[in-house]
Design a protein around this motif. Structure first.
Motif, mmCIF file in Angstrom:
data_model
loop_
_atom_site.group_PDB
_atom_site.id
_atom_site.type_symbol
_atom_site.label_atom_id
_atom_site.label_comp_id
_atom_site.label_asym_id
_atom_site.label_seq_id
_atom_site.Cartn_x
_atom_site.Cartn_y
_atom_site.Cartn_z
ATOM 1 N N SER A 14 8.901 -1.226 14.015
ATOM 2 C CA SER A 14 9.786 -0.321 13.120
ATOM 3 C C SER A 14 10.539 -0.945 12.046
ATOM 4 C CB SER A 14 10.654 0.712 13.798
ATOM 5 O OG SER A 14 11.947 -0.180 14.257
ATOM 6 N N GLN A 15 10.879 -2.306 12.297
ATOM 7 C CA GLN A 15 11.509 -3.130 11.441
ATOM 8 C C GLN A 15 10.756 -4.206 10.756
ATOM 9 O OE1 GLN A 15 15.341 -4.631 13.195
ATOM 10 N NE2 GLN A 15 15.934 -2.285 13.839
ATOM 11 N N SER A 16 9.474 -4.305 10.763
ATOM 12 C CA SER A 16 8.579 -5.319 10.202
ATOM 13 C C SER A 16 8.473 -5.036 8.765
ATOM 14 C CB SER A 16 7.193 -5.054 10.817
ATOM 15 O OG SER A 16 6.447 -3.888 10.496
ATOM 16 N N PRO A 17 8.306 -5.948 7.907
ATOM 17 C CA PRO A 17 8.096 -5.890 6.622
ATOM 18 C C PRO A 17 6.995 -4.786 6.058
ATOM 19 C CG PRO A 17 8.213 -8.286 7.122
ATOM 20 C CD PRO A 17 8.271 -7.299 8.235
ATOM 21 N N GLN A 18 6.022 -4.893 6.802
ATOM 22 C CA GLN A 18 5.130 -3.906 6.619
ATOM 23 C C GLN A 18 5.500 -2.440 6.660
ATOM 24 O OE1 GLN A 18 1.246 -4.420 8.539
ATOM 25 N NE2 GLN A 18 0.204 -3.001 7.281
ATOM 26 N N ASN A 19 6.109 -2.116 7.776
ATOM 27 C CA ASN A 19 6.615 -0.821 8.296
ATOM 28 C C ASN A 19 7.511 -0.348 7.292
ATOM 29 O OD1 ASN A 19 7.301 1.510 9.173
ATOM 30 N ND2 ASN A 19 7.021 0.768 11.163
ATOM 31 N N LEU A 20 8.449 -1.272 6.636
ATOM 32 C CA LEU A 20 9.650 -1.242 5.810
ATOM 33 C C LEU A 20 9.028 -0.461 4.440
ATOM 34 C CD1 LEU A 20 12.180 -3.549 6.538
ATOM 35 C CD2 LEU A 20 12.310 -1.222 6.972
ATOM 36 N N ARG A 21 7.722 -1.325 4.292
ATOM 37 C CA ARG A 21 7.025 -0.893 2.866
ATOM 38 C C ARG A 21 6.571 0.378 2.995
ATOM 39 N NH1 ARG A 21 1.715 -4.050 1.571
ATOM 40 N NH2 ARG A 21 2.226 -4.815 3.573
ATOM 41 N N TRP A 22 5.841 1.010 4.032
ATOM 42 C CA TRP A 22 5.536 2.332 4.269
ATOM 43 C C TRP A 22 6.756 3.258 4.033
ATOM 44 C CZ3 TRP A 22 0.797 3.569 3.076
ATOM 45 C CH2 TRP A 22 -0.315 2.722 3.328
ATOM 46 N N ARG A 23 7.995 2.943 4.609
ATOM 47 C CA ARG A 23 8.902 3.800 4.506
ATOM 48 C C ARG A 23 9.489 3.934 3.169
ATOM 49 N NH1 ARG A 23 12.498 3.460 9.880
ATOM 50 N NH2 ARG A 23 10.624 3.429 11.240
ATOM 51 N N TRP A 24 9.434 2.866 2.345
ATOM 52 C CA TRP A 24 9.709 2.933 0.771
ATOM 53 C C TRP A 24 8.729 3.801 0.164
ATOM 54 C CZ3 TRP A 24 14.229 2.195 -1.167
ATOM 55 C CH2 TRP A 24 15.174 1.349 -0.801
ATOM 56 N N MET A 25 7.428 3.581 0.476
ATOM 57 C CA MET A 25 6.354 4.598 -0.020
ATOM 58 C C MET A 25 6.731 6.092 0.244
ATOM 59 S SD MET A 25 3.024 2.098 0.042
ATOM 60 C CE MET A 25 1.986 3.397 -0.605
ATOM 61 N N GLY A 26 7.022 6.399 1.360
ATOM 62 C CA GLY A 26 7.399 7.618 1.823
ATOM 63 C C GLY A 26 8.496 8.175 1.159
ATOM 64 N N LEU A 27 9.637 7.443 0.813
ATOM 65 C CA LEU A 27 10.761 7.753 0.076
ATOM 66 C C LEU A 27 10.208 8.157 -1.393
ATOM 67 C CD1 LEU A 27 13.478 5.458 1.377
ATOM 68 C CD2 LEU A 27 13.258 7.967 1.819
ATOM 69 N N LEU A 28 9.563 7.287 -1.969
ATOM 70 C CA LEU A 28 8.886 7.393 -3.226
ATOM 71 C C LEU A 28 8.163 8.855 -3.312
ATOM 72 C CD1 LEU A 28 8.663 6.523 -6.133
ATOM 73 C CD2 LEU A 28 6.417 5.313 -5.277
ATOM 74 N N TYR A 29 7.355 8.998 -2.019
ATOM 75 C CA TYR A 29 6.368 10.297 -2.164
ATOM 76 C C TYR A 29 7.631 11.486 -2.157
ATOM 77 C CZ TYR A 29 3.822 14.202 -0.482
ATOM 78 O OH TYR A 29 3.242 15.437 -0.270
ATOM 79 N N LEU A 30 8.549 11.375 -1.364
ATOM 80 C CA LEU A 30 9.442 12.248 -1.156
ATOM 81 C C LEU A 30 10.116 12.700 -2.445
ATOM 82 C CD1 LEU A 30 11.160 14.529 0.617
ATOM 83 C CD2 LEU A 30 12.509 12.504 1.064
ATOM 84 N N LEU A 31 10.638 11.722 -3.175
ATOM 85 C CA LEU A 31 11.226 11.753 -4.610
ATOM 86 C C LEU A 31 9.924 12.476 -5.516
ATOM 87 C CD1 LEU A 31 13.586 11.404 -6.506
ATOM 88 C CD2 LEU A 31 12.285 9.254 -7.034
ATOM 89 N N ILE A 32 8.960 12.043 -5.666
ATOM 90 C CA ILE A 32 7.841 12.906 -6.527
ATOM 91 C C ILE A 32 7.584 14.266 -5.953
ATOM 92 C CG2 ILE A 32 5.412 12.908 -7.113
ATOM 93 C CD1 ILE A 32 5.621 9.646 -6.936
ATOM 94 N N PHE A 33 7.727 14.337 -4.478
ATOM 95 C CA PHE A 33 7.495 15.796 -4.286
ATOM 96 C C PHE A 33 8.491 16.599 -4.650
ATOM 97 C CE2 PHE A 33 7.954 18.967 -0.798
ATOM 98 C CZ PHE A 33 6.863 19.612 -0.874
ATOM 99 N N LEU A 34 9.817 16.268 -4.615
ATOM 100 C CA LEU A 34 11.051 16.897 -4.827
ATOM 101 C C LEU A 34 10.926 17.566 -6.427
ATOM 102 C CD1 LEU A 34 13.796 15.449 -2.662
ATOM 103 C CD2 LEU A 34 12.573 17.768 -2.507
ATOM 104 N N ILE A 35 10.515 16.363 -7.230
ATOM 105 C CA ILE A 35 10.472 16.659 -8.469
ATOM 106 C C ILE A 35 9.256 17.742 -8.800
ATOM 107 C CG2 ILE A 35 9.528 15.794 -10.914
ATOM 108 C CD1 ILE A 35 10.975 12.997 -9.909
ATOM 109 N N ILE A 36 8.096 17.513 -8.318
ATOM 110 C CA ILE A 36 7.125 18.797 -8.412
ATOM 111 C C ILE A 36 7.590 19.958 -7.812
ATOM 112 C CG2 ILE A 36 4.752 19.284 -7.485
ATOM 113 C CD1 ILE A 36 4.093 16.389 -7.396
ATOM 114 N N LEU A 37 8.401 20.135 -6.647
ATOM 115 C CA LEU A 37 8.988 21.407 -6.315
ATOM 116 C C LEU A 37 9.798 21.979 -7.450
ATOM 117 C CD1 LEU A 37 9.125 23.042 -3.641
ATOM 118 C CD2 LEU A 37 11.134 21.770 -3.189
ATOM 119 N N ALA A 38 10.625 21.042 -7.721
ATOM 120 C CA ALA A 38 11.583 21.770 -8.924
ATOM 121 C C ALA A 38 10.937 22.232 -10.109
ATOM 122 C CB ALA A 38 12.953 20.558 -9.482
#
Length: 81
Positions: A14-38
């Motif tokens: 869960s703390q590998s660099p690759q997994n952290l990259r996916w978590r950042w992508m998930g946060l970016l998706y969440l931000l885009i999703f919230l913008i679309i929702l608004a």
């Protein structure tokens, strides 16, 4: 069956660099999703979307597919090589 020794913190998947990259992508998706929702809630989506047949259903399927893929990638524990 003997118990396995605990995995050191620096080797946890869960703390590998690759997994952290996916978590950042998930946060970016969440931000885009919230913008679309608004934008959708305030009826400020771009007008050109209405020219796409079934854009609402297509958009929902696309957003759900991306969310499912990112969620699976963020939560899958894989051993380090």
């Amino acid at each position: 069956m003997s118990p396995q020794p605990p995995v050191p913190a620096n080797q946890r998947p869960s703390q590998s660099p690759q997994n952290l990259r996916w978590r950042w992508m998930g946060l970016l998706y969440l931000l885009i999703f919230l913008i679309i929702l608004a934008l959708a809630y305030t009826k400020n989506l771009p007008a050109y979307l209405a020219t796409i047949p079934y854009y609402d259903k297509t958009g929902h399927i696309l957003l759900y597919c991306i969310a499912t893929y990112l969620g699976q990638r963020m939560t899958t524990l894989r051993p380090q090589h």
